[in-house]
Scaffold this motif. Structure first.
Motif, PDB file in Angstrom:
ATOM      1  N   ASN A  21       0.830  -1.216   0.000  1.00  9.93           N
ATOM      2  CA  ASN A  21       0.000   0.000   0.000  1.00  9.93           C
ATOM      3  C   ASN A  21       0.858   1.258   0.000  1.00  9.93           C
ATOM      4  OD1 ASN A  21      -2.424  -1.422  -0.058  1.00  9.93           O
ATOM      5  ND2 ASN A  21      -2.633  -1.423   2.178  1.00  9.93           N
ATOM      6  N   LEU A  22       1.932   1.246   0.771  1.00 10.14           N
ATOM      7  CA  LEU A  22       2.830   2.399   0.784  1.00 10.14           C
ATOM      8  C   LEU A  22       3.480   2.589  -0.588  1.00 10.14           C
ATOM      9  CD1 LEU A  22       4.460   1.877   4.277  1.00 10.14           C
ATOM     10  CD2 LEU A  22       3.036   3.816   3.599  1.00 10.14           C
ATOM     11  N   ARG A  23       3.907   1.502  -1.192  1.00  6.08           N
ATOM     12  CA  ARG A  23       4.526   1.591  -2.517  1.00  6.08           C
ATOM     13  C   ARG A  23       3.527   2.111  -3.555  1.00  6.08           C
ATOM     14  NH1 ARG A  23       6.594  -3.812  -1.006  1.00  6.08           N
ATOM     15  NH2 ARG A  23       8.705  -3.488  -0.232  1.00  6.08           N
ATOM     16  N   LYS A  24       2.270   1.683  -3.451  1.00 10.92           N
ATOM     17  CA  LYS A  24       1.240   2.130  -4.406  1.00 10.92           C
ATOM     18  C   LYS A  24       1.033   3.636  -4.332  1.00 10.92           C
ATOM     19  CE  LYS A  24      -1.401  -2.158  -4.495  1.00 10.92           C
ATOM     20  NZ  LYS A  24      -2.619  -2.834  -4.004  1.00 10.92           N
ATOM     21  N   THR A  25       1.275   4.222  -3.168  1.00 12.96           N
ATOM     22  CA  THR A  25       1.107   5.669  -3.018  1.00 12.96           C
ATOM     23  C   THR A  25       2.386   6.436  -3.313  1.00 12.96           C
ATOM     24  OG1 THR A  25       1.512   5.563  -0.630  1.00 12.96           O
ATOM     25  CG2 THR A  25      -0.773   5.419  -1.354  1.00 12.96           C
ATOM     26  N   GLY A  26       3.431   5.705  -3.774  1.00 14.02           N
ATOM     27  CA  GLY A  26       4.640   6.390  -4.220  1.00 14.02           C
ATOM     28  C   GLY A  26       5.843   6.298  -3.303  1.00 14.02           C
ATOM     29  N   TRP A  27       5.706   5.681  -2.157  1.00 19.26           N
ATOM     30  CA  TRP A  27       6.840   5.558  -1.241  1.00 19.26           C
ATOM     31  C   TRP A  27       7.796   4.482  -1.756  1.00 19.26           C
ATOM     32  CZ3 TRP A  27       7.254   9.184   2.400  1.00 19.26           C
ATOM     33  CH2 TRP A  27       6.101   9.844   2.816  1.00 19.26           C
ATOM     34  N   THR A  28       9.081   4.759  -1.686  1.00 16.97           N
ATOM     35  CA  THR A  28      10.100   3.789  -2.093  1.00 16.97           C
ATOM     36  C   THR A  28      10.464   2.918  -0.888  1.00 16.97           C
ATOM     37  OG1 THR A  28      11.966   5.199  -1.461  1.00 16.97           O
ATOM     38  CG2 THR A  28      11.083   5.460  -3.717  1.00 16.97           C
ATOM     39  N   ASP A  29      11.197   1.845  -1.136  1.00 16.81           N
ATOM     40  CA  ASP A  29      11.657   1.005  -0.027  1.00 16.81           C
ATOM     41  C   ASP A  29      12.533   1.808   0.935  1.00 16.81           C
ATOM     42  OD1 ASP A  29      10.265  -1.138  -1.029  1.00 16.81           O
ATOM     43  OD2 ASP A  29      12.022  -2.165  -1.837  1.00 16.81           O
ATOM     44  N   GLU A  30      13.338   2.709   0.383  1.00 16.86           N
ATOM     45  CA  GLU A  30      14.163   3.570   1.232  1.00 16.86           C
ATOM     46  C   GLU A  30      13.287   4.480   2.095  1.00 16.86           C
ATOM     47  OE1 GLU A  30      17.276   7.146   0.472  1.00 16.86           O
ATOM     48  OE2 GLU A  30      17.680   5.290  -0.627  1.00 16.86           O
TER      49      GLU A  30
END
Length: 79
Positions: A21-30
């Motif tokens: 969900n975080l990645r879908k909103t644009g957050w990277t693994d970093e």
């Protein structure tokens, strides 16, 4: 942020779905690592200060109400 609150409440409760969900909103693994570290360190520091009975410095009185509450809640100030 829900994810950071989840880390603070129970770090072992995070799931792959949280990360997706975080990645879908644009957050990277970093970014996710940074959020996780910041939430965990803040939680650790708050618990340590509470256990030691440490009071926040008077400088916190200058913060706006929302930031003040987020950082120190209702703790009394040191002199």
């Amino acid at each position: 942020m829900e994810y950071a609150q989840k880390v603070v409440r129970d770090g072992s409760s995070t799931t792959r779905e949280d990360f997706d969900n975080l990645r879908k909103t644009g957050w990277t693994d970093e970014d996710i690592m940074g959020i996780t570290l910041a939430a965990a360190v803040r939680s650790f520091a708050s618990k340590m200060f509470d256990a030691l009975g440490a009071a926040p410095d008077g400088i916190y009185k200058e913060l706006d109400e929302e930031t003040h509450h987020a950082l120190i809640g209702n703790r009394p100030y040191s002199i």
